[in-house]
Enzyme design. Structure first.
Site, PDB file in Angstrom:
ATOM      1  N   ASP A  79       0.897  -0.999  -0.039  1.00  0.00           N
ATOM      2  CA  ASP A  79      -0.501   0.226  -0.153  1.00  0.00           C
ATOM      3  C   ASP A  79       1.238   1.215  -0.098  1.00  0.00           C
ATOM      4  O   ASP A  79       1.990   1.405   0.608  1.00  0.00           O
ATOM      5  CB  ASP A  79      -0.833   0.038   0.999  1.00  0.00           C
ATOM      6  CG  ASP A  79      -0.026  -0.316   2.481  1.00  0.00           C
ATOM      7  OD1 ASP A  79       0.677  -0.487   2.289  1.00  0.00           O
ATOM      8  OD2 ASP A  79      -1.053   0.490   3.497  1.00  0.00           O
ATOM      9  N   GLU A 145      -0.348  -1.377   5.734  1.00  0.00           N
ATOM     10  CA  GLU A 145       0.366  -0.922   6.874  1.00  0.00           C
ATOM     11  C   GLU A 145       0.888   0.743   7.192  1.00  0.00           C
ATOM     12  O   GLU A 145       0.891   0.534   7.600  1.00  0.00           O
ATOM     13  CB  GLU A 145       2.154  -1.253   5.775  1.00  0.00           C
ATOM     14  CG  GLU A 145       3.865  -0.493   6.750  1.00  0.00           C
ATOM     15  CD  GLU A 145       4.290  -0.133   6.507  1.00  0.00           C
ATOM     16  OE1 GLU A 145       5.096   0.988   7.777  1.00  0.00           O
ATOM     17  OE2 GLU A 145       3.429   1.095   6.199  1.00  0.00           O
TER      18      GLU A 145
END
Length: 397
Positions: A79, A145
């Protein structure tokens, strides 16, 4: 071990690595919206002949090479943060650019380059028969994350029951090997007031004024926090402020702040909360001090809630994983510098919570993370893939 052959094989894969990274950049994938990126990674793993490719309930992609009982994992969160003010970019962050030495685009350093090197590192292992018979190599493309570091690995360890022998964190390391990081936590402080008309403020109790005293003491506390010779000093910073008031002509009846707390060796969630609770103004105004929780749904719809506490971790210089990484680096690229991250990684759960050793090496530079005009270097992709490929054999020898 034929280090030269590994380097040559990695260099030969540069065109494929470059295309893979540029494809990933073109797929927006902020936290909780990573499905397209995950599916593109799974397709690459399958095309390269991974023995098994899974997408778990949280939406992480897990690619396996080998079939031994000992798992060595390579983790890359896939991400990204958003693009911020587009006016600060000199090129389209999702189209990116490529020249002879660089690849630009959102996520190239933080940290789509890491998954590219991890996937191709495993491919090189398979090509050159570098996976020991008792080892399975696991490459993970992990989600959420940027929102909640380590949540993905809480899920992998606790729900999927996968527990590697050690994990390579492929976050950018500025061409160094990193063996630790400060932890962090997210703290909220709330104080109550009583509203009244702004023309007669003495009739009320101004929550903003109370919080101003607390903020002053929080700022001073930062100067007194613990110091570690390797990781450095613990820090805190007020990052957000909130209030309620009946109107702009009234005294505020509530105020809250968020505190970003960075934790060095010896500091944890309990000690840090207690430091805030001990501040005179916090006690004077009976302020409420809590830790934030995280409960955003993953792209799969799963809500896997956790507290916003991300423990410190450090792997010893003489740990076998550290020594093997240094040997792999030295065998191909000379003597490495062994250092630490400034920011936080998924190691907060893998080693910080679970005690599974982590060692860090990844393409790109820390200072590119979250910045406009983000880029990484083609040479780093090749270098990291080669070092990853040699690592399992050196570790188990």
């Amino acid at each position: 071990m034929d280090f030269q052959k590994i380097k040559e094989t990695s260099q030969n894969y540069l065109p494929q690595m470059t295309k893979f990274l540029r494809d990933l950049v073109r797929i927006p994938g902020e936290s909780c919206e990573e499905e397209g990126v995950i599916r593109r990674i799974a397709a690459e793993m399958e095309a390269l002949g991974f023995d098994k490719v899974d997408i778990d309930g949280e939406g992480n992609v897990l690619g396996y090479m080998g079939s031994g009982p000992r798992i060595i994992a390579y983790d890359a969160h896939i991400d990204t943060v958003g693009i911020g003010n587009l006016g600060n970019w000199t090129f389209d962050p999702y189209e990116g650019y490529e020249n002879e030495t660089e690849i630009g685009g959102r996520g190239t350093s933080d940290q789509l380059g890491g998954i590219v090197s991890g996937v191709y590192g495993a491919k090189i292992m398979k090509d050159l028969d570098l996976i020991p018979a008792d080892v399975t190599v696991l490459v993970t493309g992990t989600v959420q994350e940027e929102d909640c570091d380590g949540l993905c690995w809480q899920y992998i360890i606790n729900e999927s029951k996968i527990r590697p022998e050690f994990v390579v964190i492929t976050e950018p390391t500025n061409n160094n090997i990193y063996r630790g990081q400060r932890g962090r936590m997210e703290i909220r402080v709330e104080v109550q007031g009583v509203s009244c008309h702004g023309s007669a403020p003495e009739r009320g109790s101004n929550a903003i004024y109370k919080m101003a005293e607390i903020i002053g003491e929080v700022k001073e506390l930062n100067e007194r926090l613990a110091y570690d010779p390797f990781l450095g000093k613990g820090t805190l910073a007020v990052s957000q402020i909130f209030y309620t008031s009946p109107s702009r002509c009234a005294v505020a009846d509530f105020c809250a702040i968020s505190i970003d707390r960075r934790l060095t060796v010896g500091e944890n969630d309990v000690t840090s909360i207690n430091e805030i609770l001990s501040l005179p103004a916090v006690q004077k105004y009976d302020a409420k001090v809590t830790m934030y929780d995280y409960d955003r749904p993953a792209w799969t719809g799963l809500v896997y809630a956790t507290e916003s506490y991300f423990p410190t971790w450090v792997i010893p210089e003489d740990h076998p994983a550290t020594l093997a990484m240094v040997e792999s680096y030295r065998g191909m690229f000379g003597e490495p510098k062994v250092d630490k991250w400034t920011f936080s990684t998924n190691g907060v759960s893998i080693m910080g919570r679970e005690g599974i050793p982590c060692i860090g090496l990844g393409p790109g530079k820390e200072e590119e993370a979250h910045a406009p005009n983000e880029k990484t270097w083609k040479a780093d992709l090749v270098k990291c893939a080669a070092i990853y490929a040699a690592l399992p054999s050196l570790y188990v020898k």
